[in-house]
Design a protein around this motif. Structure first.
Motif, PDB file in Angstrom:
ATOM      1  N   SER A 154      41.977  37.824  39.079  1.00 19.03           N
ATOM      2  CA  SER A 154      40.595  37.446  38.735  1.00 19.03           C
ATOM      3  C   SER A 154      39.662  38.643  38.733  1.00 19.03           C
ATOM      4  CB  SER A 154      40.024  36.443  39.742  1.00 19.03           C
ATOM      5  OG  SER A 154      40.956  35.992  40.671  1.00 19.03           O
ATOM      6  N   LEU A 160      43.638  33.458  40.890  1.00 19.49           N
ATOM      7  CA  LEU A 160      44.163  34.118  42.087  1.00 19.49           C
ATOM      8  C   LEU A 160      43.863  35.598  42.071  1.00 19.49           C
ATOM      9  CD1 LEU A 160      47.998  33.264  42.108  1.00 19.49           C
ATOM     10  CD2 LEU A 160      46.158  31.807  42.910  1.00 19.49           C
ATOM     11  N   ARG A 183      36.941  41.306  45.968  1.00 18.09           N
ATOM     12  CA  ARG A 183      36.672  41.071  44.540  1.00 18.09           C
ATOM     13  C   ARG A 183      36.534  39.581  44.247  1.00 18.09           C
ATOM     14  NH1 ARG A 183      40.546  45.229  41.110  1.00 18.09           N
ATOM     15  NH2 ARG A 183      39.421  47.097  41.706  1.00 18.09           N
ATOM     16  N   ALA A 198      50.143  36.724  44.175  1.00 21.03           N
ATOM     17  CA  ALA A 198      50.827  35.823  43.228  1.00 21.03           C
ATOM     18  C   ALA A 198      52.324  35.742  43.520  1.00 21.03           C
ATOM     19  CB  ALA A 198      50.596  36.313  41.806  1.00 21.03           C
ATOM     20  N   ASP A 213      46.973  38.986  34.275  1.00 20.69           N
ATOM     21  CA  ASP A 213      46.279  40.287  34.178  1.00 20.69           C
ATOM     22  C   ASP A 213      46.207  40.873  35.592  1.00 20.69           C
ATOM     23  OD1 ASP A 213      44.834  42.420  33.227  1.00 20.69           O
ATOM     24  OD2 ASP A 213      42.926  41.365  33.165  1.00 20.69           O
ATOM     25  N   ALA A 214      47.382  41.192  36.155  1.00 22.84           N
ATOM     26  CA  ALA A 214      47.402  41.711  37.538  1.00 22.84           C
ATOM     27  C   ALA A 214      48.182  43.030  37.565  1.00 22.84           C
ATOM     28  CB  ALA A 214      47.955  40.637  38.468  1.00 22.84           C
ATOM     29  N   ALA A 215      49.133  43.196  38.495  1.00 23.84           N
ATOM     30  CA  ALA A 215      49.831  44.492  38.627  1.00 23.84           C
ATOM     31  C   ALA A 215      50.889  44.633  37.532  1.00 23.84           C
ATOM     32  CB  ALA A 215      50.472  44.573  40.001  1.00 23.84           C
ATOM     33  N   LYS A 216      50.727  45.652  36.692  1.00 24.33           N
ATOM     34  CA  LYS A 216      51.617  45.790  35.513  1.00 24.33           C
ATOM     35  C   LYS A 216      53.090  45.886  35.923  1.00 24.33           C
ATOM     36  CE  LYS A 216      47.580  46.057  33.971  1.00 24.33           C
ATOM     37  NZ  LYS A 216      46.894  44.791  34.201  1.00 24.33           N
ATOM     38  N   GLU A 232      54.589  44.387  38.114  1.00 23.52           N
ATOM     39  CA  GLU A 232      55.117  43.109  38.627  1.00 23.52           C
ATOM     40  C   GLU A 232      55.275  42.068  37.517  1.00 23.52           C
ATOM     41  OE1 GLU A 232      52.396  41.958  41.771  1.00 23.52           O
ATOM     42  OE2 GLU A 232      53.118  43.526  43.112  1.00 23.52           O
TER      43      GLU A 232
HETATM   44  C1  LIG Z   1      43.029  44.138  35.803  1.00 27.11           C
HETATM   45  S1  LIG Z   1      42.330  43.380  37.213  1.00 27.11           S
HETATM   46  C2  LIG Z   1      41.940  41.765  36.610  1.00 27.11           C
HETATM   47  C3  LIG Z   1      40.791  41.766  35.644  1.00 27.11           C
HETATM   48  C4  LIG Z   1      40.320  40.400  35.215  1.00 27.11           C
HETATM   49  N1  LIG Z   1      41.415  39.592  34.685  1.00 27.11           N
HETATM   50  C5  LIG Z   1      39.256  40.515  34.141  1.00 27.11           C
HETATM   51  O1  LIG Z   1      39.616  40.833  33.001  1.00 27.11           O
HETATM   52  O2  LIG Z   1      38.072  40.306  34.457  1.00 27.11           O
HETATM   53  C6  LIG Z   1      43.779  43.067  38.140  1.00 27.11           C
HETATM   54  C7  LIG Z   1      43.558  42.298  39.443  1.00 27.11           C
HETATM   55  O3  LIG Z   1      44.834  41.812  39.850  1.00 27.11           O
HETATM   56  C8  LIG Z   1      44.865  41.791  41.261  1.00 27.11           C
HETATM   57  N2  LIG Z   1      46.281  41.784  41.664  1.00 27.11           N
HETATM   58  C9  LIG Z   1      47.200  42.776  41.544  1.00 27.11           C
HETATM   59  N3  LIG Z   1      48.393  42.376  41.983  1.00 27.11           N
HETATM   60  C10 LIG Z   1      48.234  41.092  42.382  1.00 27.11           C
HETATM   61  C11 LIG Z   1      49.114  40.120  42.940  1.00 27.11           C
HETATM   62  N4  LIG Z   1      50.415  40.385  43.172  1.00 27.11           N
HETATM   63  N5  LIG Z   1      48.615  38.902  43.245  1.00 27.11           N
HETATM   64  C12 LIG Z   1      47.307  38.606  43.024  1.00 27.11           C
HETATM   65  N6  LIG Z   1      46.432  39.492  42.500  1.00 27.11           N
HETATM   66  C13 LIG Z   1      46.893  40.706  42.189  1.00 27.11           C
HETATM   67  C14 LIG Z   1      44.102  43.042  41.679  1.00 27.11           C
HETATM   68  O4  LIG Z   1      43.573  42.881  42.981  1.00 27.11           O
HETATM   69  C15 LIG Z   1      43.027  43.145  40.589  1.00 27.11           C
HETATM   70  O5  LIG Z   1      41.778  42.657  41.012  1.00 27.11           O
END
Ligand SMILES: C[S@@+](CC[C@H](N)C(=O)[O-])C[C@H]1O[C@@H](n2cnc3c(N)ncnc32)[C@H](O)[C@@H]1O
Length: 214
Positions: free
Chosen positions: A62, A85, A91, A115, A132-135, A137
């Motif tokens: 998010s 999530l 954040r 996640a 849209d989280a950790a690339k 993963e």
């Molecule tokens: C690119 S940002 C998201 C941007 C958002 N979707 C937007 O466009 O406004 C990626 C987010 O994924 C979260 N993140 C990374 N790995 C994660 C995981 N395993 N589970 C949940 N959140 C995760 C990070 O904390 C980060 O805030």
């Protein structure tokens, strides 16, 4: 580069005007280098929710809620709800406030969860999932998300072209080798998934859409 700055700017100028809240979120994200979707991707997410009629929507990543605003605006049209999530609680708390200011707070449930730990506990089906989280993963999310997609459901994934570096012969710093390799593996797995129709668009940083067969 497959997607020029000039083309992106031209397409952005053709988008519907963004309200002050979205513009403020863009400024905050830029100022704090929080990577959020481009306005063109946000607009497309809302369009996907509206055209698919998705009512149960799940978002992985998010951040401060920029993409969540677009998903929730789509959900307002379909009578749907969004579960979003993020493992970064700070954040996520900011996302809650922004969604309240957007008058969308009642359509969104927020969870401060990793996640990878949370998804195996989910049994509900979702009509649209946005990743849209950790690339690094993405492959793991994919395996966990396949069973959670409704028949006809859409899986939408951002950053799949990774600045164009997934294209063989691209030049980039070797510190990105592992991530680029992971993204290429992810794309191969996604594109070859039986029972899914997949389309990969050079929108923003690359957007993949996979629809599960009915
Ligand atoms: C690119 S940002 C998201 C941007 C958002 N979707 C937007 O466009 O406004 C990626 C987010 O994924 C979260 N993140 C990374 N790995 C994660 C995981 N395993 N589970 C949940 N959140 C995760 C990070 O904390 C980060 O805030």
């Amino acid at each position: 580069m497959f997607y020029s700055f000039e083309l992106e700017k031209f397409l952005e100028d053709l988008l519907p005007p963004r309200d002050e809240l979205l513009l403020e979120m863009e400024r905050v994200a830029l100022g704090e280098t929080i990577p959020v979707v481009t306005p063109a991707v946000g607009n497309y997410l809302q369009l996907l929710v509206e055209t698919s009629g998705a009512r149960s929507i799940l978002e992985i990543g998010s951040a401060i809620g920029y993409s969540t605003v677009y998903l929730a605006r789509g959900a307002r049209q379909t009578g749907g709800k969004v579960l979003t999530l993020d493992m970064n609680r700070g954040r996520l708390e900011r996302a809650v406030k922004y969604l309240q200011r957007a008058d969308l707070g009642d359509l969104v449930e927020f969870r401060a969860e990793n996640a990878l730990k949370y998804l195996p506990r989910v049994s509900k089906k979702y009509d649209l999932v946005f990743v849209d989280a950790a690339k690094g993963e993405y492959l793991q999310y994919l395996e966990l998300l396949i069973p959670l997609l409704s028949p006809g459901g859409l899986l939408v994934v951002d950053n799949v072209l990774f600045r164009g570096w997934v294209v063989p012969g691209s030049v980039f710093d070797s510190k990105y080798d592992k991530m680029v390799g992971a993204m290429r593996n992810f794309l191969r797995r996604l594109a070859g998934m039986p029972g899914f129709r997949v389309s990969i668009l050079p929108l923003g940083d690359g957007l993949a859409i996979a629809r599960r067969g009915e």
